[in-house]
Design a protein around this motif. Structure first.
Motif, PDB file in Angstrom:
ATOM      1  N   LEU A 193       8.817  -5.374   6.118  1.00  0.00           N
ATOM      2  CA  LEU A 193       8.988  -3.982   5.305  1.00  0.00           C
ATOM      3  C   LEU A 193      10.065  -3.400   6.324  1.00  0.00           C
ATOM      4  CD1 LEU A 193       5.458  -3.078   4.338  1.00  0.00           C
ATOM      5  CD2 LEU A 193       7.827  -2.818   2.930  1.00  0.00           C
ATOM      6  N   ASP A 194      10.125  -3.077   7.705  1.00  0.00           N
ATOM      7  CA  ASP A 194      11.142  -2.727   7.949  1.00  0.00           C
ATOM      8  C   ASP A 194      12.206  -2.662   7.891  1.00  0.00           C
ATOM      9  OD1 ASP A 194       8.869  -2.246   9.494  1.00  0.00           O
ATOM     10  OD2 ASP A 194       8.790  -2.669  11.526  1.00  0.00           O
ATOM     11  N   ASP A 195      12.545  -4.491   7.707  1.00  0.00           N
ATOM     12  CA  ASP A 195      13.904  -4.871   7.621  1.00  0.00           C
ATOM     13  C   ASP A 195      14.880  -3.982   6.369  1.00  0.00           C
ATOM     14  OD1 ASP A 195      13.973  -6.390  10.365  1.00  0.00           O
ATOM     15  OD2 ASP A 195      13.819  -8.058   9.320  1.00  0.00           O
ATOM     16  N   LEU A 196      13.573  -4.070   5.439  1.00  0.00           N
ATOM     17  CA  LEU A 196      14.103  -3.405   3.889  1.00  0.00           C
ATOM     18  C   LEU A 196      14.006  -2.243   4.106  1.00  0.00           C
ATOM     19  CD1 LEU A 196      11.190  -5.130   1.062  1.00  0.00           C
ATOM     20  CD2 LEU A 196      13.896  -5.378   1.420  1.00  0.00           C
ATOM     21  N   SER A 197      13.819  -1.933   4.522  1.00  0.00           N
ATOM     22  CA  SER A 197      13.875   0.022   5.090  1.00  0.00           C
ATOM     23  C   SER A 197      15.081   0.031   5.303  1.00  0.00           C
ATOM     24  CB  SER A 197      12.313   0.440   6.259  1.00  0.00           C
ATOM     25  OG  SER A 197      12.615   2.410   6.094  1.00  0.00           O
TER      26      SER A 197
ATOM     27  N   GLU B 241      12.289  -2.448  -5.460  1.00  0.00           N
ATOM     28  CA  GLU B 241      11.482  -3.069  -5.807  1.00  0.00           C
ATOM     29  C   GLU B 241      10.235  -4.194  -5.227  1.00  0.00           C
ATOM     30  OE1 GLU B 241       8.216  -3.978  -8.467  1.00  0.00           O
ATOM     31  OE2 GLU B 241       9.994  -2.751  -8.843  1.00  0.00           O
ATOM     32  N   ALA B 242      11.061  -4.467  -4.471  1.00  0.00           N
ATOM     33  CA  ALA B 242      10.910  -5.740  -3.644  1.00  0.00           C
ATOM     34  C   ALA B 242       9.679  -5.075  -2.145  1.00  0.00           C
ATOM     35  CB  ALA B 242      11.922  -6.132  -2.734  1.00  0.00           C
ATOM     36  N   PHE B 243      10.227  -3.407  -2.162  1.00  0.00           N
ATOM     37  CA  PHE B 243       9.530  -2.779  -0.935  1.00  0.00           C
ATOM     38  C   PHE B 243       7.977  -2.165  -1.253  1.00  0.00           C
ATOM     39  CE2 PHE B 243       8.566   0.861   1.122  1.00  0.00           C
ATOM     40  CZ  PHE B 243       8.825   0.775   2.403  1.00  0.00           C
ATOM     41  N   LYS B 244       8.460  -1.846  -2.710  1.00  0.00           N
ATOM     42  CA  LYS B 244       6.889  -1.512  -3.812  1.00  0.00           C
ATOM     43  C   LYS B 244       5.985  -3.076  -3.586  1.00  0.00           C
ATOM     44  CE  LYS B 244       4.707   0.049  -8.103  1.00  0.00           C
ATOM     45  NZ  LYS B 244       5.568   0.587  -9.177  1.00  0.00           N
ATOM     46  N   GLN B 245       6.266  -3.698  -3.854  1.00  0.00           N
ATOM     47  CA  GLN B 245       5.716  -4.873  -3.671  1.00  0.00           C
ATOM     48  C   GLN B 245       4.958  -5.515  -1.926  1.00  0.00           C
ATOM     49  OE1 GLN B 245       4.615  -6.980  -6.143  1.00  0.00           O
ATOM     50  NE2 GLN B 245       3.079  -8.690  -4.218  1.00  0.00           N
TER      51      GLN B 245
ATOM     52  N   LEU C 272       1.555  -5.836   1.834  1.00  0.00           N
ATOM     53  CA  LEU C 272       0.563  -5.080   3.170  1.00  0.00           C
ATOM     54  C   LEU C 272      -0.220  -4.595   2.940  1.00  0.00           C
ATOM     55  CD1 LEU C 272       1.443  -4.905   6.775  1.00  0.00           C
ATOM     56  CD2 LEU C 272       1.859  -2.027   6.195  1.00  0.00           C
ATOM     57  N   LYS C 273      -1.441  -3.660   1.859  1.00  0.00           N
ATOM     58  CA  LYS C 273      -2.309  -2.891   2.432  1.00  0.00           C
ATOM     59  C   LYS C 273      -3.334  -3.572   1.519  1.00  0.00           C
ATOM     60  CE  LYS C 273      -0.733   1.087   0.063  1.00  0.00           C
ATOM     61  NZ  LYS C 273      -0.690   2.218  -0.759  1.00  0.00           N
TER      62      LYS C 273
END
Length: 425
Positions: free
Chosen positions: A47-51, A86-90, A95-96
């Motif tokens: 997620l950090d990388d995507l961000s 979209e990948a970030f959302k998934q 993560l949750k």
């Protein structure tokens, strides 16, 4: 809740410590937690990388909007951002789910026993720390407290049953006054010992029950208010400790010491037989509770201080008693170390528990997110402690039995200023 970092850095010690409680499949539970933790951290990293990629692309598009860039190139970048979002959302959803599963598994693990806790499987292996040298003996005409209660009309179990149900006693007359005298005696002593009195709510929300470890461990023992998400408290420990949920306490304010009187509610499902007769076990009872929040370096000294204080109360009441150091198999779910104090019931010829005094170390504060900052401004979890000072029903039972004569029940001298009478007849 056990600190996750301890599982990461010293998994073998965590497993060995929990196995002292007699638990089975601990290694498997810890392995599941470790796996979930690794998957959660890997997901967080992605997620950090995507961000970072999204921020970079957004910046590039912003810069290119001020230039005359090929529309096809700009469109491709926007499409890439859309795909990354979209990948970030998934991944955020995953993560949750990992965080929720990890928390659920951590909630299932009890606290580590302190290194000095005796290893044992059950209450039979608890260590006798102290016992009154000479126990009083019962006379032929002495009555058990349930007979004394009936003889002097102090508590009406039938009316309590009529109004509410079994296990909800109705105190009356001198029985009610003696009950109130004990509460005030315990509170006044606590104030003299440096405790600040709190009168908390007697219902708590789910977050509070989870924070001090009543949920999910003791869910079946708590009275739940459907539709409200509220629970009747099993002890004042729950609302008082939760005053400091999500708090950072100045190191100079430690220790924090509170005392509070509340009624307490426990379902005690499946409790039947002679051992629950009279005041021995109830669904509602009164108790004065002590709570301390301490610096980790001082919590075991505070535990010994708390033990000495509660022993002093019982000695003022002139009741025979003993102190047990609980073995690993008899420790409560949240406790790292516990002393139980039991008074001797003369007529029943048995020991009755009236206080548990426990150090939870960081187990509750980790759930509570309760910390302090050191001189370098680095935050650390605090230690929490609590102890009954005291639970009234069995104290009352022991007092009645010990102080009975053929014609009356004597009131201990230390209580007479509170009761305004010196005997019940």
């Amino acid at each position: 809740m056990i600190e996750l970092n301890r599982i990461r850095t010293d998994r073998a010690t965590v497993i060995a410590s929990l196995e002292k409680r007699g638990l089975v499949n601990v290694a498997t539970q810890v392995e599941v937690i470790s796996t979930l933790d690794m998957e959660r951290r890997a997901t967080q990293s992605r997620l950090d990388d995507l961000s970072a990629m999204l921020n970079k692309l957004s910046k590039e598009i912003g810069e290119q909007l001020h230039k005359q860039v090929d529309a096809a190139v700009l469109h491709a970048k926007k499409q890439e951002i859309s795909s990354l979002k979209e990948a970030f959302k998934q991944l955020s959803k995953e993560l949750k789910e990992y965080e929720s599963s990890l928390l659920e598994k951590l909630y299932q693990l009890p606290n580590h026993p302190h290194a000095t806790v005796p290893v044992g499987e059950s209450a039979a292996e608890n260590e006798i720390f102290y016992e009154t040298p000479m126990l009083p003996s019962i006379g032929q005409d002495n009555l058990a407290h349930w007979d004394l209660i009936k003889k002097y009309d102090l508590v009406d179990f039938e009316l309590g049953n009529k109004v509410t149900g079994a296990g909800f006693p109705l105190y009356k007359g001198k029985g009610a006054r003696l009950q109130r005298a004990l509460i005030n005696f315990f509170l006044d002593n606590a104030l003299q010992a440096g405790y600040v009195e709190i009168q908390p709510p007697i219902v708590v929300n789910e977050a509070s029950a989870y924070a001090t470890g009543q949920l999910p461990d003791k869910e079946g023992q708590m009275y739940h208010i459907p539709g409200e998400g509220l629970y009747l408290i099993p002890t004042a420990e729950v609302p008082i400790t939760n005053i400091y949920r999500d708090c950072i306490i100045p190191e100079t304010s430690l220790p924090i010491k509170h005392a509070g009187y509340t009624p307490c509610f426990r379902r005690e499902a499946g409790s039947w037989g002679a051992h629950v007769r009279g005041l021995n076990r109830l669904h509602q009872f009164d108790k004065v509770e002590l709570v301390q929040i301490c610096h980790p370096d001082h919590s075991y000294a505070q535990l010994e201080e708390m033990l000495a204080y509660v022993r002093g109360l019982i000695e003022q009441l002139e009741l025979p008693y003993r102190v047990l150091k609980l073995c690993s198999g008899d420790l409560g779910f949240c406790a790292a170390m516990t002393y139980d104090i039991e008074v001797y019931s003369v007529a029943q010829d048995k020991w009755l528990e009236v206080s548990s005094i426990s150090n939870f170390e960081t187990f509750q504060s980790n759930r509570l997110s309760l910390r302090y900052k050191d001189k370098n401004r680095k935050s650390h979890l605090l230690h929490t402690l609590n102890g009954s000072a005291l639970a009234l029903p069995r104290i009352l039972a022991a007092l009645l039995e010990l102080n009975q004569t053929t014609a009356a029940i004597r009131i201990p001298k230390v209580l007479q200023d509170y009761t305004k009478f010196d005997q019940i007849n």
